[in-house]
Design an enzyme around this catalytic site. Structure first.
Site, short mmCIF file in Angstrom:
data_model
loop_
_atom_site.label_atom_id
_atom_site.label_comp_id
_atom_site.label_asym_id
_atom_site.label_seq_id
_atom_site.Cartn_x
_atom_site.Cartn_y
_atom_site.Cartn_z
N GLY A 20 5.75 4.24 -3.31
CA GLY A 20 5.73 2.81 -3.63
C GLY A 20 6.15 2.51 -5.07
NE ARG A 23 6.27 -5.07 -3.83
CZ ARG A 23 6.65 -4.83 -2.58
NH1 ARG A 23 7.94 -4.70 -2.32
NH2 ARG A 23 5.77 -4.77 -1.60
CB VAL A 61 4.19 6.52 3.16
CG1 VAL A 61 5.24 6.99 2.18
CG2 VAL A 61 3.54 5.22 2.70
CG ASN A 87 1.43 2.79 -6.27
OD1 ASN A 87 0.58 2.12 -6.83
ND2 ASN A 87 2.57 2.25 -5.83
CE1 TYR A 153 -5.62 -2.37 -0.04
CE2 TYR A 153 -7.42 -3.69 -0.93
CZ TYR A 153 -6.30 -2.89 -1.12
OH TYR A 153 -5.86 -2.62 -2.41
CE LYS A 157 -5.80 0.89 -1.35
NZ LYS A 157 -4.69 1.74 -1.81
N1 LIG Z 1 -2.29 -5.42 -7.46
C1 LIG Z 1 -3.60 -5.37 -7.35
O1 LIG Z 1 -4.32 -6.34 -7.72
C2 LIG Z 1 -4.28 -4.15 -6.80
C3 LIG Z 1 -5.67 -4.07 -6.90
C4 LIG Z 1 -6.33 -2.94 -6.41
C5 LIG Z 1 -5.60 -1.92 -5.84
N2 LIG Z 1 -4.25 -2.02 -5.74
C6 LIG Z 1 -3.53 -0.89 -5.10
O2 LIG Z 1 -2.50 -0.46 -5.97
C7 LIG Z 1 -1.39 0.03 -5.21
C8 LIG Z 1 -0.11 -0.66 -5.63
O3 LIG Z 1 -0.29 -2.05 -5.45
P1 LIG Z 1 0.75 -3.14 -5.98
O4 LIG Z 1 -0.04 -4.36 -6.21
O5 LIG Z 1 1.60 -2.57 -7.05
O6 LIG Z 1 1.63 -3.36 -4.63
P2 LIG Z 1 3.07 -4.00 -4.41
O7 LIG Z 1 3.48 -4.85 -5.55
O8 LIG Z 1 3.01 -4.62 -3.05
O9 LIG Z 1 4.01 -2.71 -4.34
C9 LIG Z 1 3.79 -1.82 -3.27
C10 LIG Z 1 4.83 -0.71 -3.31
O10 LIG Z 1 4.59 0.15 -2.17
C11 LIG Z 1 5.75 0.15 -1.33
N3 LIG Z 1 5.32 0.23 0.06
C12 LIG Z 1 4.59 -0.68 0.75
N4 LIG Z 1 4.45 -0.29 2.03
C13 LIG Z 1 5.11 0.89 2.14
C14 LIG Z 1 5.34 1.78 3.20
N5 LIG Z 1 4.87 1.52 4.43
N6 LIG Z 1 6.07 2.90 2.97
C15 LIG Z 1 6.57 3.16 1.74
N7 LIG Z 1 6.38 2.35 0.68
C16 LIG Z 1 5.67 1.22 0.88
C17 LIG Z 1 6.46 -1.16 -1.65
O11 LIG Z 1 7.85 -1.14 -1.31
P3 LIG Z 1 8.37 -1.66 0.15
O12 LIG Z 1 7.62 -2.92 0.47
O13 LIG Z 1 9.86 -1.86 -0.03
O14 LIG Z 1 8.08 -0.57 1.12
C18 LIG Z 1 6.25 -1.21 -3.16
O15 LIG Z 1 7.14 -0.32 -3.81
C19 LIG Z 1 -1.78 -0.19 -3.73
O16 LIG Z 1 -2.33 1.00 -3.21
C20 LIG Z 1 -2.85 -1.27 -3.80
O17 LIG Z 1 -3.73 -1.22 -2.69
C21 LIG Z 1 -3.56 -3.10 -6.21
#
Ligand SMILES: NC(=O)c1ccc[n+]([C@@H]2O[C@H](COP(=O)([O-])OP(=O)(O)OC[C@H]3O[C@@H](n4cnc5c(N)ncnc54)[C@H](OP(=O)(O)O)[C@@H]3O)[C@@H](O)[C@H]2O)c1
Length: 253
Positions: A20, A23, A61, A87, A153, A157
């Protein structure tokens, strides 16, 4: 460039896979690892804004086939994997737990939990053989306050955190470290989209979204990436089975 006392980049010569990385938090992790001298391969379903300097392999994934494709690309592009950062993750909210369809439960489990299990099963054996390697699983602070709209979710996790701790104990004798990083709310495309969907579900469902973060701001992707960089570096050589919560002090309340 992030270096040690002698100026050598702390991950020079290390081969890293980050899921991931197109972005948000994943892209920030990729940038930090590149800065620290690692060779990085990242994956997503489409290339998006993969940082310059990183190799990219398109893979989903959520499936065993996606994990196998990524593992094969890692062997081909990097030759092996020393650092593995899980990630990719996320899920959309529903009105309440009963409204979460079976397929969304399955998808949340596949993306937020089983993706790590499957990819670890393919890449950890090489680390064990070399008696060296580091794995980081990205969880969510939402696990601390599970709410109906997100139970698919947070339950996934929570399973990931438990699995990560157990894997750490299993792999410690082989010199392989496994840790979890738990972000609070971070300003990313995925995070913002999810919070908007949550707010649209109504005031009650969105209540938690307006709670103040003690340190006074949302997280930035780099806040999490720096924690990941620390954990995969030798500076964390005596850390395994830990969970580094990076949330501005928001949880637990
Ligand atoms: N942002 C928050 O507030 C927050 C808080 C707590 C935890 N987190 C955790 O932090 C991590 C990153 O979050 P984020 O906010 O940066 O998410 P994001 O902006 O949605 O980015 C997610 C990344 O994962 C990729 N991805 C999603 N589904 C996928 C799949 N099936 N196969 C391969 N790649 C995939 C996306 O690309 P594509 O869509 O092109 O596949 C993108 O590169 C996640 O595990 C999330 O649960 C985030």
């Amino acid at each position: 460039m992030i270096g040690n006392e002698s100026g050598t980049p702390v991950l020079k010569g290390k081969r890293a896979v980050v899921t991931g990385g197109s972005r948000g938090i994943g892209a920030a992790v990729v940038r930090r690892l590149l800065d620290a001298g690692a060779d990085v391969l990242t994956t997503a379903r489409s290339a998006g804004a993969v940082p310059e300097g990183a190799a990219f392999a398109e893979a989903d994934v959520r499936t065993r086939a996606g994990a196998e494709a990524l593992a094969a690309a890692a062997r081909e592009v990097l030759g092996g994997v020393d650092v593995l950062v899980h990630n990719a993750g996320g899920a959309r909210p529903f009105a309440n737990s009963s409204a979460i369809p079976d397929e969304e439960w399955q998808e949340a489990l596949d993306l937020n939990y089983l993706a790590s299990v499957r990819l670890d099963s393919l890449l950890v054996p090489g680390m064990k053989e070399r008696r060296s390697g580091v794995v980081v699983h990205v969880s969510s602070a939402a696990v601390r306050t599970p709410l109906g709209p997100f139970l698919h979710y947070t339950a996934a996790k929570a399973a990931l955190e438990n699995y990560s701790r157990g894997l750490a104990l299993e792999l410690a004798p082989f010199g392989v470290r496994v840790n979890t990083v738990t972000p609070g709310r971070v300003a990313t495309p995925g995070g913002e989209a999810t919070r908007e969907q949550w707010a649209r579900l109504g005031a009650a469902a969105g209540e938690g979204a307006t709670a103040a973060v003690p340190l006074g701001r949302e997280g930035r992707p780099d806040d999490i990436a720096h924690a990941v960089l620390f954990l995969v570096s030798d500076r964390a050589a005596w850390l395994t089975g830990s969970n580094l919560v990076v949330d501005g002090g928001e949880f637990p309340r």
